[in-house]
Motif scaffolding. Structure first.
Motif, PDB file in Angstrom:
ATOM      1  N   GLN A   1      29.343  91.547  18.503  1.00 11.48           N
ATOM      2  CA  GLN A   1      28.834  90.213  18.148  1.00 11.48           C
ATOM      3  C   GLN A   1      27.674  89.846  19.067  1.00 11.48           C
ATOM      4  OE1 GLN A   1      29.337  86.988  20.001  1.00 11.48           O
ATOM      5  NE2 GLN A   1      27.984  86.116  18.462  1.00 11.48           N
TER       6      GLN A   1
ATOM      7  N   ALA B   1      22.475  86.797   5.233  1.00 14.22           N
ATOM      8  CA  ALA B   1      23.709  86.200   4.728  1.00 14.22           C
ATOM      9  C   ALA B   1      23.476  85.645   3.323  1.00 14.22           C
ATOM     10  CB  ALA B   1      24.166  85.084   5.663  1.00 14.22           C
TER      11      ALA B   1
ATOM     12  N   LEU C   1      28.383  79.988   3.752  1.00 15.08           N
ATOM     13  CA  LEU C   1      28.396  79.663   5.176  1.00 15.08           C
ATOM     14  C   LEU C   1      26.993  79.624   5.776  1.00 15.08           C
ATOM     15  CD1 LEU C   1      31.500  81.719   6.341  1.00 15.08           C
ATOM     16  CD2 LEU C   1      31.396  79.385   5.475  1.00 15.08           C
ATOM     17  N   ARG C   2      25.998  80.062   5.028  1.00 11.70           N
ATOM     18  CA  ARG C   2      24.627  80.060   5.538  1.00 11.70           C
ATOM     19  C   ARG C   2      23.966  78.681   5.432  1.00 11.70           C
ATOM     20  NH1 ARG C   2      23.949  81.394   0.259  1.00 11.70           N
ATOM     21  NH2 ARG C   2      21.984  80.866  -0.737  1.00 11.70           N
TER      22      ARG C   2
ATOM     23  N   ARG D   1      27.434  75.662   8.255  1.00 11.86           N
ATOM     24  CA  ARG D   1      27.190  76.480   9.448  1.00 11.86           C
ATOM     25  C   ARG D   1      27.452  75.661  10.709  1.00 11.86           C
ATOM     26  NH1 ARG D   1      21.839  78.122   8.540  1.00 11.86           N
ATOM     27  NH2 ARG D   1      21.143  76.217   9.515  1.00 11.86           N
TER      28      ARG D   1
ATOM     29  N   ALA E   1      40.257  85.230   9.019  1.00 16.64           N
ATOM     30  CA  ALA E   1      38.848  85.492   8.721  1.00 16.64           C
ATOM     31  C   ALA E   1      38.541  86.981   8.877  1.00 16.64           C
ATOM     32  CB  ALA E   1      37.953  84.673   9.648  1.00 16.64           C
ATOM     33  N   GLU E   2      37.670  87.468   8.027  1.00 19.15           N
ATOM     34  CA  GLU E   2      37.224  88.859   8.127  1.00 19.15           C
ATOM     35  C   GLU E   2      35.836  88.877   8.730  1.00 19.15           C
ATOM     36  OE1 GLU E   2      37.909  91.882   5.684  1.00 19.15           O
ATOM     37  OE2 GLU E   2      39.870  91.219   5.009  1.00 19.15           O
ATOM     38  N   ALA E   3      35.652  89.699   9.730  1.00 22.91           N
ATOM     39  CA  ALA E   3      34.348  89.827  10.379  1.00 22.91           C
ATOM     40  C   ALA E   3      33.441  90.701   9.515  1.00 22.91           C
ATOM     41  CB  ALA E   3      34.512  90.433  11.763  1.00 22.91           C
ATOM     42  N   PRO E   4      32.139  90.497   9.620  1.00 25.29           N
ATOM     43  CA  PRO E   4      31.214  91.353   8.875  1.00 25.29           C
ATOM     44  C   PRO E   4      31.277  92.783   9.413  1.00 25.29           C
ATOM     45  CG  PRO E   4      30.015  90.012  10.434  1.00 25.29           C
ATOM     46  CD  PRO E   4      31.442  89.536  10.463  1.00 25.29           C
TER      47      PRO E   4
ATOM     48  N   ASN F   1      22.200  86.131  11.587  1.00 23.69           N
ATOM     49  CA  ASN F   1      23.624  86.393  11.706  1.00 23.69           C
ATOM     50  C   ASN F   1      24.095  86.810  10.309  1.00 23.69           C
ATOM     51  OD1 ASN F   1      26.525  85.274  11.254  1.00 23.69           O
ATOM     52  ND2 ASN F   1      26.329  85.536  13.462  1.00 23.69           N
TER      53      ASN F   1
ATOM     54  N   VAL G   1      26.796  86.357   8.734  1.00 25.70           N
ATOM     55  CA  VAL G   1      27.630  85.362   8.055  1.00 25.70           C
ATOM     56  C   VAL G   1      26.882  84.050   7.875  1.00 25.70           C
ATOM     57  CG1 VAL G   1      29.751  83.989   8.222  1.00 25.70           C
ATOM     58  CG2 VAL G   1      29.756  86.394   8.928  1.00 25.70           C
ATOM     59  N   PHE G   2      26.198  83.590   8.927  1.00 23.76           N
ATOM     60  CA  PHE G   2      25.591  82.270   8.938  1.00 23.76           C
ATOM     61  C   PHE G   2      24.089  82.268   8.662  1.00 23.76           C
ATOM     62  CE2 PHE G   2      29.308  81.859  11.813  1.00 23.76           C
ATOM     63  CZ  PHE G   2      30.032  80.942  11.049  1.00 23.76           C
TER      64      PHE G   2
END
Length: 149
Positions: A44, A57, A61-62, A67, A81-84, A121, A123-124
């Motif tokens: 991360q 992303a 969530l973006r 965010r 939650a699942e991480a990318p 990022n 996710v975001f």
């Protein structure tokens, strides 16, 4: 106000907590083992530093309000939650070496506070330095709590 990895005291706290991890540390929630979590936390930070390239992303969530709430305000779910995939780029090696690498990354991102351009990022999407600092602190805190540190 949310804590940030750019704060010297917050980094010192993270260093002390990381040092509490052992190969025998067990998860309080989730499926990840401590030997997987250490390089995951490092990945991360590597994303924040631009060392691991990510794709733009695409999910909800973006968007700015979502965010902001997820990074700065709302509690994070435990074990849901699942991480990318980019968050699992580095394979576990020797535990002590992985811990040392994580501590070096904590220092490296701490020294990047004044960086003007920040990478995407996965996710975001687009994050500024403030967002990356809080996200990094919260991500470390989340996983360190997961393993009782």
């Amino acid at each position: 106000m949310a804590r940030t990895i750019f704060d010297t005291a917050a980094r010192a706290e993270m260093h002390a907590r990381i040092q509490k991890l052992t190969p025998q540390s067990t998860a309080r929630w989730g499926k990840m083992r401590v030997d997987q979590a250490v390089p995951h936390m490092g990945d991360q930070i590597r994303m924040a530093l631009g060392d691991i390239p990510v794709e733009r992303a695409r999910g909800p969530l973006r968007f700015a309000l979502t965010r902001y709430l997820l990074i700065h305000v709302l509690p994070w779910p435990k074990g849901r939650a699942e991480a990318p995939r980019e968050g699992f780029t580095t394979s576990p090696q020797a535990f002590e070496a992985d811990v040392r690498a994580l501590r070096e990354l904590v220092d490296r991102i701490g020294e990047s506070a004044g960086q003007r351009a920040w990478p995407l990022n996965p996710v975001f999407g687009a994050l500024n330095g403030k967002d990356w600092g809080v996200l990094t602190y919260r991500h470390l805190d989340h996983h360190l709590q997961q393993f009782g540190a």
